[in-house]
Design a protein around this motif. Structure first.
Motif, mmCIF file in Angstrom:
data_model
loop_
_atom_site.group_PDB
_atom_site.id
_atom_site.type_symbol
_atom_site.label_atom_id
_atom_site.label_comp_id
_atom_site.label_asym_id
_atom_site.label_seq_id
_atom_site.Cartn_x
_atom_site.Cartn_y
_atom_site.Cartn_z
ATOM 1 N N PHE A 171 0.863 -1.186 0.000
ATOM 2 C CA PHE A 171 0.000 0.000 0.000
ATOM 3 C C PHE A 171 0.896 1.231 0.000
ATOM 4 O O PHE A 171 1.630 1.478 0.959
ATOM 5 N N GLU A 172 0.837 1.968 -1.107
ATOM 6 C CA GLU A 172 1.692 3.139 -1.243
ATOM 7 C C GLU A 172 1.282 4.220 -0.254
ATOM 8 O O GLU A 172 0.103 4.415 0.035
ATOM 9 N N THR A 173 2.267 4.930 0.280
ATOM 10 C CA THR A 173 2.002 6.011 1.239
ATOM 11 C C THR A 173 1.357 7.186 0.516
ATOM 12 O O THR A 173 1.833 7.622 -0.541
ATOM 13 N N ILE A 174 0.266 7.667 1.106
ATOM 14 C CA ILE A 174 -0.451 8.806 0.520
ATOM 15 C C ILE A 174 0.008 10.091 1.193
ATOM 16 O O ILE A 174 0.109 10.161 2.423
ATOM 17 N N ASP A 175 0.301 11.098 0.394
ATOM 18 C CA ASP A 175 0.600 12.423 0.941
ATOM 19 C C ASP A 175 -0.732 13.077 1.289
ATOM 20 O O ASP A 175 -1.396 13.679 0.453
ATOM 21 N N THR A 176 -1.134 12.882 2.549
ATOM 22 C CA THR A 176 -2.459 13.362 2.963
ATOM 23 C C THR A 176 -2.577 14.875 2.875
ATOM 24 O O THR A 176 -3.657 15.397 2.628
ATOM 25 N N THR A 177 -1.462 15.566 3.065
ATOM 26 C CA THR A 177 -1.505 17.032 2.983
ATOM 27 C C THR A 177 -1.836 17.473 1.560
ATOM 28 O O THR A 177 -2.697 18.317 1.327
ATOM 29 N N THR A 178 -1.154 16.863 0.601
ATOM 30 C CA THR A 178 -1.406 17.199 -0.802
ATOM 31 C C THR A 178 -2.823 16.827 -1.203
ATOM 32 O O THR A 178 -3.508 17.577 -1.898
#
Length: 303
Positions: A171-178
């Motif tokens: 599961f690829e890390t999501i840039d939650t801020t972006t």
């Protein structure tokens, strides 16, 4: 010794001898201490560890079962039907990905170096990853959320001629801020592209909003609650009836009226700027009643 005494002595000797013989030959077994029972060893079930668990482990999802997808040796086609327990895992993955549309999952398929690749793919491992992806898509998951890789290794756990779960899922890390910024930027563009415009009768104001106008207010409130450094700009406009100074004042009153309405609906008044353009930026012809009506307005946008 008299005959009677001899007779009694014979009887006594007979009894003693009989008792001795009885004890020695007839009841010898019953006099021995019984042997201790043989200790019973409890039966221990042999634990079957011939499995590869199906694991879905990422931020927001953690699913694991001792079952998996399976492939025959030298084959890129999933063995069907898939077990119920694995199907439950796939449904969990579907729910998770629907809730997280930005999430990407990389499926890495595996094949052993002694297997034969007869597929159009670069290797059998990549072909297996693709077949798993296609199975997920057939269950309603979005193809765009999956990437595939293939890796050839020396060996994999098997059951006779069946490979057990030759794949894993990253599961690829999501840039939650972006992601969050993208979402709110889109909402801001929507608000400003089709801004909330409140129209007024001559020298009058009204807070009887239509359903569409109320939805626009709701969008503004939603945006302001999420983007804490944002502010709202309310600009009042008038037609050209009367002198300009009076219309500047009237436009300001309309802007203040709209500001108060927004404040009552959940936006801090300190985050709302109200100003007036008076008659200076008409959108309609002031020579017609219809044009004048369209000019009597306030326009509400996000700064």
């Amino acid at each position: 010794m008299s005959k009677k005494a001899l007779y009694l002595l014979g009887i006594a000797l007979t009894i003693i001898l009989g008792t001795f013989l009885y004890v020695k030959f007839c009841c010898n077994g019953s006099m021995e201490t019984p042997a201790a029972d043989t200790e019973k060893v409890p039966t221990v079930a042999v634990k079957d560890n011939n499995f590869v668990p199906f694991v879905l482990n990422g931020s927001g999802i953690n699913f694991r079962i001792n079952d998996n997808l399976k492939f025959l040796k030298n084959s890129a086609a999933l063995i069907m039907p898939v077990s119920d327990s694995v199907t439950i895992g796939v449904e969990n993955l579907k729910t998770f990905l629907i809730s997280n549309p930005k999430q990407k999952v990389t499926i890495t398929g595996y094949a052993t170096s002694d297997e034969t690749n007869t597929t159009k793919f670069e290797n059998l491992a990549l072909a297996r990853a693709n077949d798993i992806k296609n199975y997920f898509v057939s269950k309603g998951l979005l193809e765009a959320q999956f990437d595939i890789k293939g890796e050839i290794i020396d060996k994999w756990k098997t059951d006779l001629d069946t490979l057990l779960g030759p794949a894993d899922y990253k599961f690829e890390t999501i840039d939650t801020t972006t992601t969050a910024n993208d979402e709110w930027s889109i909402l801001k563009e929507k608000i400003n592209a089709d801004p909330l415009i409140l129209h007024f009768n001559t020298n009058k104001s009204s807070d009887n909003l239509t359903a569409v106008e109320k939805q626009k207010v709701s969008d503004i409130v939603k945006y302001m609650n999420q983007v804490k450094d944002a502010s709202v700009l309310v600009v009042g406009h008038t037609d050209d009836v009367g002198n300009r100074d009076s219309n500047i004042i009237l436009g300001q009153k309309r802007a203040e009226f709209s500001k108060n309405y927004l404040a009552k609906n959940g936006i801090e008044a300190s985050r709302i700027t109200a100003e007036s353009k008076g008659p200076d930026e008409p959108v309609g012809e002031n020579t017609t009643a219809e044009g004048k009506a369209s000019n009597r307005r306030t326009v509400i946008t996000i700064k």
